[in-house]
Scaffold this motif. Structure first.
Motif, short mmCIF file in Angstrom:
data_model
loop_
_atom_site.label_atom_id
_atom_site.label_comp_id
_atom_site.label_asym_id
_atom_site.label_seq_id
_atom_site.Cartn_x
_atom_site.Cartn_y
_atom_site.Cartn_z
N PHE A 71 -120.23 -8.90 29.24
CA PHE A 71 -120.32 -7.59 28.45
C PHE A 71 -121.82 -7.19 28.71
N ASP A 72 -122.74 -8.02 28.49
CA ASP A 72 -124.21 -7.68 28.69
C ASP A 72 -124.60 -7.31 29.87
N ARG A 73 -123.77 -8.03 30.90
CA ARG A 73 -124.28 -7.63 32.42
C ARG A 73 -123.59 -6.24 32.61
N ALA A 74 -122.24 -5.97 32.31
CA ALA A 74 -121.83 -4.67 32.57
C ALA A 74 -122.44 -3.52 32.00
N PHE A 75 -123.03 -3.86 30.79
CA PHE A 75 -123.76 -2.76 30.04
C PHE A 75 -125.29 -2.54 30.01
N ALA A 76 -125.70 -3.53 31.07
CA ALA A 76 -127.18 -3.61 31.30
C ALA A 76 -127.59 -2.22 32.03
N GLY A 77 -128.64 -1.55 31.16
CA GLY A 77 -128.95 -0.11 31.62
C GLY A 77 -128.06 0.90 31.58
N VAL A 78 -127.04 0.78 30.86
CA VAL A 78 -125.99 1.91 30.67
C VAL A 78 -126.65 2.72 29.57
N THR A 79 -126.60 3.96 30.02
CA THR A 79 -126.89 5.29 28.96
C THR A 79 -125.84 6.11 29.13
N LEU A 80 -125.68 7.03 28.02
CA LEU A 80 -124.87 8.07 28.09
C LEU A 80 -125.08 9.12 29.42
N ASP A 81 -124.00 9.55 29.87
CA ASP A 81 -123.99 10.49 31.22
C ASP A 81 -123.67 11.76 30.87
N PRO A 82 -124.59 12.79 30.77
CA PRO A 82 -124.29 14.09 30.27
C PRO A 82 -123.46 14.83 31.24
N ARG A 83 -123.53 14.39 32.40
CA ARG A 83 -122.58 15.00 33.49
C ARG A 83 -121.02 14.56 33.10
N VAL A 84 -120.76 13.57 32.66
CA VAL A 84 -119.39 13.22 32.22
C VAL A 84 -119.05 14.08 30.97
N ILE A 85 -119.91 14.31 30.13
CA ILE A 85 -119.32 14.92 28.76
C ILE A 85 -119.30 16.42 29.15
N ALA A 86 -120.17 17.07 30.23
CA ALA A 86 -119.96 18.47 30.80
C ALA A 86 -118.71 18.50 31.46
N ALA A 87 -118.35 17.44 32.34
CA ALA A 87 -117.00 17.47 33.07
C ALA A 87 -115.76 17.55 32.06
N ASP A 88 -115.82 16.69 30.81
CA ASP A 88 -114.80 16.45 29.85
C ASP A 88 -114.54 18.06 29.46
N SER A 89 -115.68 18.51 28.95
CA SER A 89 -115.67 19.88 28.25
C SER A 89 -115.39 21.04 29.03
N ASN A 90 -115.52 20.91 30.25
CA ASN A 90 -115.37 22.15 31.00
C ASN A 90 -113.98 22.56 31.15
N GLN A 91 -113.75 23.84 30.81
CA GLN A 91 -112.34 24.56 30.74
C GLN A 91 -112.50 25.59 31.47
N PRO A 92 -112.31 25.60 32.70
CA PRO A 92 -112.67 27.00 33.57
C PRO A 92 -111.77 28.22 33.15
N GLU A 93 -112.23 29.19 33.25
CA GLU A 93 -111.60 30.39 32.85
C GLU A 93 -110.36 30.73 33.48
N PHE A 94 -110.59 30.60 34.92
CA PHE A 94 -109.45 30.93 35.77
C PHE A 94 -108.97 29.64 36.54
N SER A 95 -107.79 29.54 36.52
CA SER A 95 -106.90 28.42 37.26
C SER A 95 -106.68 28.71 38.53
N ARG A 96 -106.67 27.77 39.56
CA ARG A 96 -106.20 27.83 40.84
C ARG A 96 -104.83 28.33 40.94
N ALA A 130 -117.69 4.59 28.53
CA ALA A 130 -118.42 4.48 27.48
C ALA A 130 -119.07 5.70 26.86
N THR A 131 -119.27 6.54 27.81
CA THR A 131 -119.72 7.92 27.39
C THR A 131 -118.51 8.75 26.82
N LEU A 132 -117.46 8.58 27.34
CA LEU A 132 -116.29 9.56 26.89
C LEU A 132 -116.04 8.60 25.47
N ALA A 133 -115.62 7.27 25.44
CA ALA A 133 -115.32 6.54 24.31
C ALA A 133 -116.12 6.93 22.89
#
Length: 426
Positions: free
Chosen positions: A78-103, A170-173
């Protein structure tokens, strides 16, 4: 899942965790494809808001570490997997992104079943024929659907993602929607590391944690990934044999009927009752033929097969009868557009002709805000479309059909811009 998450925690830690997760609904795991945003937007309510976390990330990670150890994860791993892990703002942006127009679906199908992808897929089918035959012998799944999944999920292994899966999950959770779901995926990812299936010390994948050439989520990996090449690892990143066999294992357990089609294009008779184009309306192929529904091209399928009718672009576009294998593909990725693209690509890989009927390419697609407005107006007219969330699901299509019947229009359940304009005037 709650037992896995909570066992071994103190009463105080359990209480903190329950407060943190109380607003989150548990969602069953589905493998998600990076090529199909529809799979994500179907599962997520775009109007849903996420409460600010009650714990700092360090405090949350400490609680997670206790959960992971209680679930059998080594503290050192666990410690090795989480070494240096921080929240990723790009993941939050992708999770929150709801495009106005779908393909539009026809644009999506054009891209999925492109000439280049079909040509490459046919070459790879020949190149990997011995492996595909061995997989079919083991799991009774046709070659073409596996090649199609491989092509759409990762462009035949060329795009498996480069995100640190532990960081993304981890960011999403911690700060995303569906936190219980993402937490379960994170614990499963740690199990994959501990089992030694990853060829490196770091899992890589999509921003949402999908991994390998067939883009398995961690819980799906743990349940269905197989070591088909016999090297001692379930390596979906670098072993094509493992990746394709794992997809076959998944489809086999989802009820794949080897040798039967996923579905096929059909023509409909004049004055057809378009209200029958409902996934809940299932008939045998014999019964559909009796209603005047006929295949556009010759089809080798058992007449007792149950099928539903799909009009992905309304009554002015192509029509398809969908058999049980289509439902198996939906279990892989719960998106009708994705499953249709897989089916059509697998047909093309087998040398079959493409869609014969014309798509209504001049149709103006509804944006998300317009879909919300449509649902609000349907509800105002007493038609019960469900929540005004911009997602056109079964309830909204049922409400659209009811409105179309009131207006004396073909009741195909298709939410057109013209129908929205008519609603605005009522």
């Amino acid at each position: 899942m709650p037992y896995l998450l909570l066992r071994g925690l103190s009463h105080t830690a359990t209480a903190c965790l329950l407060v943190l997760l109380s607003a989150c609904a548990e969602v069953p795991a589905q493998p998600l494809a990076p090529t199909t945003a529809a799979a994500m937007t179907t599962a997520i309510n775009p109007t849903e808001t996420v409460a600010a976390p009650l714990l700092s990330f360090d405090e949350w990670r400490s609680l997670l570490r206790s959960d992971a150890i209680a679930a059998g994860i080594e503290g050192e791993l666990f410690d090795r997997a989480f070494a240096g892990v921080t929240l990723d703002p790009r993941v939050i942006a992708a999770d929150s992104n709801q495009p106005e127009f779908s393909r539009p679906i026809w644009d999506y199908i054009d891209g999925a079943v492109s000439t280049a992808r079909v040509a490459q897929g046919r070459l790879l089918k020949v190149q990997h024929r011995p492996t595909l035959k061995a997989i079919r012998s083991a799991y009774a799944v046709d070659h073409e659907v596996l090649i199609a999944i491989w092509g759409l999920e990762s462009n035949f292994g060329g795009n498996i993602g480069s995100n640190n899966v532990i960081r993304s999950l981890a960011t999403l959770a911690y700060d995303g929607r569906r936190q219980v779901f993402w937490r379960s995926q994170l614990l499963a990812a740690l199990q994959i590391l501990q089992a030694g299936d990853s060829p490196t010390q770091q899992l890589v994948g999509s921003w949402a944690g999908a991994m390998g050439q067939t883009q398995f989520m961690p819980t799906t990996f743990n349940q269905y990934a197989v070591d088909f090449d016999g090297d001692g690892r379930r390596d979906l990143w670098h072993s094509t044999a493992d990746a394709l066999a794992s997809a076959a294992h998944y489809l086999h357990n989802s009820g794949w009927d080897n040798g039967q089609p996923w579905g096929f294009e059909v023509s409909l008779p004049p004055s057809f009752d378009y209200a029958l184009a409902d996934p809940e309306v299932r008939r045998t192929l014999t019964q559909w033929r009796a209603l005047g529904v006929t295949p556009v091209n010759p089809v080798d399928a058992r007449e007792d097969n149950m099928a539903s009718l799909l009009l992905p672009a309304g009554h002015r576009g192509p029509a398809f009868l969908l058999l049980n294998n289509f439902r198996s593909i939906l279990k892989y990725n719960n998106s009708t557009a994705y499953a249709l693209a897989i089916g059509l690509l697998s047909d093309a890989l087998d040398g079959q002709p493409g869609v014969q009927a014309a798509w209504p390419r001049s149709d103006r697609q509804l944006g998300r805000s317009e879909r919300v407005e449509l649902q609000e107006l349907l509800a105002r007219n007493g038609l019960e479309p469900g929540p005004a969330d911009g997602i056109i699901g079964a309830n909204t299509r049922k409400a659209v059909r009811a409105l179309q019947q009131r207006l004396g229009q073909p009741a195909d359940g298709y939410p057109s811009y013209e129908l929205l304009q008519q609603l605005r005037q009522r």
